[in-house]
Design an enzyme around this catalytic site. Structure first.
Site, PDB file in Angstrom:
ATOM      1  N   LYS A 264     -17.641  -1.439   5.623  1.00  0.00           N
ATOM      2  CA  LYS A 264     -17.825  -2.349   4.734  1.00  0.00           C
ATOM      3  C   LYS A 264     -19.509  -2.479   4.395  1.00  0.00           C
ATOM      4  O   LYS A 264     -19.701  -2.569   3.175  1.00  0.00           O
ATOM      5  CB  LYS A 264     -17.464  -3.840   5.046  1.00  0.00           C
TER       6      LYS A 264
ATOM      7  N   GLU B 148       0.776  -1.190  -0.002  1.00  0.00           N
ATOM      8  CA  GLU B 148      -0.122   0.172  -0.120  1.00  0.00           C
ATOM      9  C   GLU B 148       0.834   1.369   0.152  1.00  0.00           C
ATOM     10  O   GLU B 148       0.494   2.304  -0.451  1.00  0.00           O
ATOM     11  CB  GLU B 148      -1.216   0.046   1.151  1.00  0.00           C
TER      12      GLU B 148
ATOM     13  N   MET C 294      24.227   9.776   3.046  1.00  0.00           N
ATOM     14  CA  MET C 294      23.843  10.918   3.794  1.00  0.00           C
ATOM     15  C   MET C 294      24.141  10.757   5.456  1.00  0.00           C
ATOM     16  O   MET C 294      24.650  11.668   5.779  1.00  0.00           O
ATOM     17  CB  MET C 294      22.457  11.730   3.354  1.00  0.00           C
TER      18      MET C 294
ATOM     19  N   PHE D 166     -11.400  -7.948  13.230  1.00  0.00           N
ATOM     20  CA  PHE D 166     -10.366  -8.200  12.561  1.00  0.00           C
ATOM     21  C   PHE D 166      -9.900  -7.032  11.568  1.00  0.00           C
ATOM     22  O   PHE D 166     -10.970  -6.538  10.834  1.00  0.00           O
ATOM     23  CB  PHE D 166     -10.674  -9.452  11.821  1.00  0.00           C
TER      24      PHE D 166
END
Lengths: 595, 163
Positions: free
Chosen positions: A182, A70, A499, A132
């Site tokens: 949902k 994601e 860096m 869940f």
């Protein structure tokens, strides 16, 4: 699936009017995206968004791009938004889907990128029961979004999504999260669809035009300035004000410097451009900032990487600050002429007034100021060893510029390679240089490049990265194969988190604590295992030919593992907490300490 | 300097947490915060008290205004205004203390609103300093519990803070 040019050049056509048609929540989500003209949704399915994915299955105008994590979805949508100026869109599931997206949301937030992130949520009756894959998405994302919504009723869905796009893309842009339980997308519950039309919010009124009185005061200062400088930032890019800026800067003949985020808004090859400013900016830009008497800050936010120690920032200057966000003005540095408004409008007004008061050819030539700048420039602060046996990262970026003729969309990860790219690749157009400036998110570059390539399938798109950054989102190589994205990955491989290593060398007596990336993969084989082309280059003499070969492969992703000098540092450098005039040049400079 | 700021917010779930989160995320001081719906049920009114240098308070107001749920904001301390806070205070009230506490209640124009053989609950409304003074005046060791609402405020004069 390969996405072709014809499909992406134009905005997806709107469907026939579906007002009054009975739609489920899931279908409303998809319809809302169609109505917004969304081309791509970057996402990853999961339990809480399965109804929406089922509705997407039948959808043809909105193309779903399946990422492999994601975080990749958010950066890809972000890259798409930065390159096109349109809103990026993501779709992720509840719980881990949402938390994985948080880094990308925060990245977009820090750089004010317009994005809408649709997150699934557990059904409303079980919210709060530790169900869940439940997480308080609205709570977790609240500090890193422009706004967020939890939709609890299917009848609010269409309006909320419209509001989300409106908020994300207007004023100072930013990411907006819409959390959708949902049950709200239940395919068995249908309501008549009502296209929401234009939205107004009583609590949200972005400022459009600058105050005329303030603009007049600003132009008065421009006329009187002896040592003026423009200091411009990402706001000019986001506000599509590049043209207005270029006209005003050319009309005045003033020098201009830019932040990391603003590069390309004014052509970097123009002699009036004196380089990036800030921690790794040029000597001439930082010295000019220190000596200026009139500072014109446009769409920039006086970030700590730019200002250095606030007490030493522009000590002689009258400061004009143009920004669309009132809270950006006088946040860290007190300014004398604040102008709130869209930068494009304000710049156009300033130009109009300036031309009236100073007809072309009558302005003061600022001879002394430009002579002083020429003197600073002559120090050649970006000089590096061109006879090195190892590939210098600066040389790699210069070669990239040469091979691509300056016509490139370049995304970057975070670290030394990012600074070298900003210093050595002069962008002449806005929206070509795409990097995570505010949050500094390693792993940003590869997925961001996917978003850019999808938006511009025929353009040359490259990602410059380091061997540490690239591994943070390496899984997206699979996405690139699936959608046939012919990116060029230029890996400046120095075997260190460069860096971090540089700071440890300077400030921790060279104790390289955990900055050495031991046990690196063979990047050539890695690229090949994902179905792409891998190349390794370790001699300066071979680099140009190899890059030419890579860019000639128009339909393949080429992963170039460029082995660079492991000890090269980014110069000039202003150490954190120092003033802009307290710069260090590379050790090869006789006068490396300029304080 | 102390500022008392009135904010009209959309009466949405989470609006309060946006304000509270803003203060903690940006490290602003917050002395008190009260909120309740107004006569218009779609709006909540919040009163918050903060202290800070003028620049910081200016930034606080800008950041509050930037919240999408903020409809209007007024810094009451910029003009003449009235502030009131309510306190409920439970005190041990036995023998001689009962009379003393009753006298104190009258002097402060407070009210005793609950009585048992051994305790009072006293209600007092006024400026925050008056509430402080009452607490100071209660004899040592008698206070059982103190509940304060935090100040609310309104500007003087005919103009109102409304949509």
């Amino acid at each position: 699936m390969t996405v072709t040019g014809a499909q992406t050049e134009t905005v997806a056509p709107r469907r026939p009017d579906r007002r009054g048609v009975e739609l489920s929540g899931a279908e409303i989500v998809v319809q809302a995206l169609v109505d917004e003209g969304v081309e791509f949704v970057f996402g990853y399915p999961g339990g809480a968004v399965l109804h929406i994915y089922d509705a997407l299955f039948r959808e043809e105008t909105v193309k779903h791009i399946l990422v492999r994590h994601e975080q990749g979805a958010t950066h890809a949508a972000d890259g798409y938004a930065r390159a096109t100026g349109k809103c990026g869109v993501c779709l992720v599931t509840s719980g881990p889907g949402a938390t994985n997206a948080v880094t990308g949301i925060a990245t977009a937030f820090m750089d004010s990128i317009p994005m809408v992130i649709l997150t699934g949520q557990v059904p409303t009756p079980v919210i709060g029961s530790d169900a869940f894959q439940e997480v308080d998405t609205v709570g977790i994302t609240r500090p890193c979004v422009k706004h967020n919504f939890l939709v609890k009723d299917v009848r609010d869905l269409a309006t909320t999504i419209r509001k989300a796009f409106y908020i994300a893309t207007t004023g100072r842009p930013g990411p907006v999260v819409v959390d959708i339980p949902k049950d709200v997308t239940d395919p068995n519950i249908k309501i008549p669809y009502d296209e929401p039309g234009e939205i107004t919010l009583r609590s949200y009124h972005p400022v459009i035009k600058g105050h005329p009185g303030q603009i007049r005061r600003a132009v008065d200062l421009l006329r009187q300035a002896k040592r003026p400088i423009f200091y411009t930032g990402g706001g000019v890019v986001l506000g599509d004000a590049s043209e207005q800026l270029t006209e005003l800067v050319r009309a005045t003949g003033f020098p201009i410097t830019s932040t990391l985020m603003g590069l390309g808004a004014f052509p970097m090859t123009d002699p009036q451009f004196i380089g990036m400013l800030g921690m790794h900016g040029t000597y001439e830009a930082n010295m000019a900032m220190h000596e200026t008497d009139v500072l014109i800050a446009i769409g920039a936010r006086f970030d700590d990487r730019v200002t250095g120690k606030i007490e030493h920032f522009c000590p002689h200057a009258q400061i004009i600050h143009v920004d669309v966000d009132p809270s950006s003005i006088s946040k860290t540095v007190k300014v004398h002429v604040p102008i709130v408004g869209q930068v494009g409008n304000v710049l156009a007004e300033m130009l109009k007034l300036y031309r009236q008061q100073v007809p072309a050819g009558t302005g003061t030539p600022l001879t002394d100021w430009w002579a002083q700048i020429a003197e600073w420039r002559a120090r050649d602060c970006l000089a590096y060893d061109r006879n090195s046996a190892a590939i210098k990262p600066q040389f790699a970026v210069e070669t990239l510029y040469k091979v691509t003729s300056g016509d490139l969309y370049l995304t970057s990860d975070v670290g030394q390679h990012q600074m070298f790219a900003a210093q050595f690749y002069p962008f002449d157009k806005p929206r070509r240089w795409i990097n995570s400036g505010g949050l500094g998110t390693m792993g940003f570059g590869l997925p961001a490049a996917m978003g850019v390539q999808l938006a511009f399938p025929d353009a040359q798109v490259a990602c410059i990265s380091g061997e540490a950054s690239i591994l943070m989102c390496i899984q997206e190589l699979a996405t690139c194969l699936q959608y046939g994205l012919p990116l060029k990955i230029i890996l400046l491989n120095n075997g260190y988190m460069g860096m971090v290593r540089q700071w440890q060398e300077f400030f921790y007596e060279s104790r390289y604590s955990h900055s050495y990336v031991d046990a690196l993969p063979d990047f050539v084989k890695l690229a090949e295992s994902f179905g792409h082309v891998g190349m390794r280059v370790d001699r300066p003499a071979d680099l140009e030919a190899a890059m030419n070969e890579a860019f000639a492969m128009r339909d393949r992703l080429v992963f170039m593992d460029v082995i660079v000098d492991p000890t090269e540092n980014v110069y000039p450098m202003i150490a954190a907490g120092k003033g802009q005039h307290e710069m260090h040049l590379a050790p090869s400079h006789a006068d490396r300490e300029l304080a | 300097m102390r500022h008392i700021i009135a904010v009209l917010l959309e009466n949405e779930a989470g609006a309060l947490s946006r304000v509270a989160g803003l203060f903690s995320a940006r490290g602003y001081n917050i002395e008190s915060l009260t909120v309740a719906p107004t006569d218009d049920p779609t709006l909540s009114r919040m009163t918050l008290v903060t202290t800070g240098h003028d620049d910081v308070v200016e930034q606080i107001k800008k950041q509050l205004n930037k919240l999408i749920d903020t409809v209007k904001l007024l810094d009451l301390s910029e003009g003449p205004h009235i502030e009131r806070e309510m306190m409920l205070i439970k005190v041990r009230a036995e023998r001689a203390d009962r009379e003393e506490l009753k006298r104190l209640t009258e002097i402060f124009r407070a009210k005793i609103i609950d009585v048992t053989d051994t305790s009072y609950v006293i209600e007092l409304t006024g400026a925050s300093k008056k509430l402080d003074a009452f607490i100071d005046a209660v004899p040592e060791g008698l206070i059982v519990e103190v509940v304060r609402s935090g100040p609310t405020g309104i500007a003087r004069g005919e103009k109102g803070l409304s949509v």
